[in-house]
Enzyme design. Structure first.
Site, PDB file in Angstrom:
ATOM      1  N   ASP A  46      51.665 -10.278 -13.821  1.00  0.00           N
ATOM      2  CA  ASP A  46      50.627  -9.322 -13.462  1.00  0.00           C
ATOM      3  C   ASP A  46      49.390  -9.650 -14.326  1.00  0.00           C
ATOM      4  OD1 ASP A  46      49.520  -6.731 -12.626  1.00  0.00           O
ATOM      5  OD2 ASP A  46      49.949  -6.113 -14.676  1.00  0.00           O
ATOM      6  N   ASP A  82      46.258  -7.058 -14.873  1.00  0.00           N
ATOM      7  CA  ASP A  82      45.706  -5.891 -15.568  1.00  0.00           C
ATOM      8  C   ASP A  82      46.721  -5.280 -16.531  1.00  0.00           C
ATOM      9  OD1 ASP A  82      43.113  -5.770 -14.381  1.00  0.00           O
ATOM     10  OD2 ASP A  82      44.016  -5.005 -12.543  1.00  0.00           O
ATOM     11  N   GLU A  87      49.361   7.591  -9.202  1.00  0.00           N
ATOM     12  CA  GLU A  87      50.065   6.308  -9.390  1.00  0.00           C
ATOM     13  C   GLU A  87      51.193   6.458 -10.423  1.00  0.00           C
ATOM     14  OE1 GLU A  87      47.544   3.017 -10.641  1.00  0.00           O
ATOM     15  OE2 GLU A  87      49.267   1.675 -10.761  1.00  0.00           O
ATOM     16  N   SER A 137      37.869   2.268  -2.276  1.00  0.00           N
ATOM     17  CA  SER A 137      37.211   1.487  -3.320  1.00  0.00           C
ATOM     18  C   SER A 137      36.661   0.168  -2.737  1.00  0.00           C
ATOM     19  CB  SER A 137      38.268   1.233  -4.396  1.00  0.00           C
ATOM     20  OG  SER A 137      37.770   0.514  -5.428  1.00  0.00           O
ATOM     21  N   SER A 157      48.443  -9.968  -8.627  1.00  0.00           N
ATOM     22  CA  SER A 157      47.681  -8.792  -9.058  1.00  0.00           C
ATOM     23  C   SER A 157      47.258  -7.919  -7.892  1.00  0.00           C
ATOM     24  CB  SER A 157      46.437  -9.266  -9.814  1.00  0.00           C
ATOM     25  OG  SER A 157      45.557  -8.192 -10.011  1.00  0.00           O
ATOM     26  N   ALA A 158      47.429  -6.616  -8.071  1.00  0.00           N
ATOM     27  CA  ALA A 158      46.897  -5.660  -7.099  1.00  0.00           C
ATOM     28  C   ALA A 158      45.436  -5.353  -7.433  1.00  0.00           C
ATOM     29  CB  ALA A 158      47.726  -4.379  -7.114  1.00  0.00           C
ATOM     30  N   LYS A 200      53.810  -5.070  -4.234  1.00  0.00           N
ATOM     31  CA  LYS A 200      53.862  -6.405  -4.847  1.00  0.00           C
ATOM     32  C   LYS A 200      55.282  -6.943  -4.654  1.00  0.00           C
ATOM     33  CE  LYS A 200      51.324  -6.819  -8.751  1.00  0.00           C
ATOM     34  NZ  LYS A 200      50.808  -6.454 -10.093  1.00  0.00           N
ATOM     35  N   ASP A 248      53.584  -4.751 -16.271  1.00  0.00           N
ATOM     36  CA  ASP A 248      53.397  -3.532 -17.080  1.00  0.00           C
ATOM     37  C   ASP A 248      53.718  -2.269 -16.292  1.00  0.00           C
ATOM     38  OD1 ASP A 248      51.037  -3.535 -15.429  1.00  0.00           O
ATOM     39  OD2 ASP A 248      50.225  -2.036 -16.799  1.00  0.00           O
TER      40      ASP A 248
END
Ligand code: TMP
Length: 303
Positions: free
Chosen positions: A49, A51, A98, A119, A166-167, A216, A242
């Protein structure tokens, strides 16, 4: 004569001796490590990942640093406060969802789709130019974890593929790596949301399928089948994440080798239920670790 696998008990002793590292099932971890050491670099792939995994969660004073999407919150707030506020409002509304322990993943998914969708529409409607976004990244509060640059370079030096799954926004990761490393290492492959630009290099759309925290997995990896086929034979996976959404990032890999799951826990120490959950799904849990030291040590014993 020393064997390569002799390094495994030494690493295990070190891991088990650290207060901020939790390894619930040391026997399984040692067995996975032994298989990985026997297989060597040629059988290994790292799936990570970005972030708050390759990037730091907080600075030295405990202030939260930026995610890849967060680059827009900060910079747009400075230039166009009204639009910037919209990004911040979205985060304030959806971030608690989330991580809400009371909702199931199925219940969270429609909210995540709404968050990412809104977004991304804001970004596309504003037609940000590639140049502006590169500038935003330069001025952002995205910070590499200590040792992340060396970690990425050492994977490249040993020809170990690094899949950054990565999202977040893939272009932002690319610009960040280019700015920090000078170029994107050859071994690095991205699975992420990519901003598509028109001929004037203005944002005009996002790549499909949308990747949010809770998809993911095989649903988005299918598109990456040719890549995973290319790394076929790399049966051993080091997975770095994470969040709970990161634990299935290895499902595209065709193989029967082990996945060693290393989880960075950035949550509160008072949240014992969350921490317990991490201990159950990750082989090794690193509590509030601002470094890539453990991942580096694992790669060092494999090489
Ligand atoms: P990841 O770390 O699993 O790749 O997920 C990306 C993170 O980005 C996730 O925690 C939510 C966050 N995010 C923002 O901060 N702002 C946004 O606008 C969006 C869509 C996501």
């Amino acid at each position: 004569q020393l064997k390569k696998t002799d390094a495994v008990p030494l690493l295990m002793n070190w891991l088990l001796g650290q207060e901020s590292i939790v390894c619930s099932d040391p026997t399984t971890v040692a067995a996975k490590l032994r298989k990985m050491v026997v297989g060597g670099a040629g059988k290994t792939v790292v799936i990570s990942d970005f972030d708050y995994t390759l990037s730091r969660f907080a600075n030295g004073s405990g202030e939260r640093l930026s995610t890849t999407h967060g680059v827009f919150d900060d910079n747009v707030m400075r230039l166009k406060p009204e639009l910037g506020q919209k990004f911040v409002d979205l985060k304030n509304k959806y971030y608690p969802i989330e991580f809400c322990p009371k909702l199931t993943m199925e219940e969270k998914i429609p909210h995540m789709e709404k968050w990412w969708g809104t977004s991304h529409s804001l970004i596309v409607n504003e037609k940000f130019s590639k140049h502006t976004i590169q500038d935003f990244v330069r001025q952002s509060r995205i910070v590499f974890k200590d040792g992340a640059e060396d970690f990425i370079q050492s994977l490249d030096a040993h020809n170990i593929p690094l899949v950054i799954f990565s999202a977040g926004i893939g272009n932002i990761i690319e610009y960040f790596l280019e700015q920090k490393l000078g170029a994107i290492p050859r071994n690095t492959h991205f699975i992420s949301n990519m901003i598509l630009f028109d001929e004037d290099e203005k944002a005009c759309a996002f790549s499909e399928p949308l990747i949010h925290t809770f998809c993911k997995n095989s649903s988005v990896i299918q598109k990456e089948a040719p890549f995973f086929h290319e790394i076929n034979g790399r049966v051993n996976v080091i997975l770095l994440g994470d969040s709970m959404g990161d634990i299935h990032m290895d499902v595209g890999v065709e193989r029967d080798g082990p996945t060693l799951k290393v989880g960075y826990y950035n949550g509160s120490l008072d949240d014992t239920a969350a921490l317990q959950h991490y201990k159950e799904v990750y082989d090794i849990v690193l509590i509030h670790d601002p470094t890539l030291n453990v991942a580096q040590k694992i790669v060092d014993v494999i090489n």
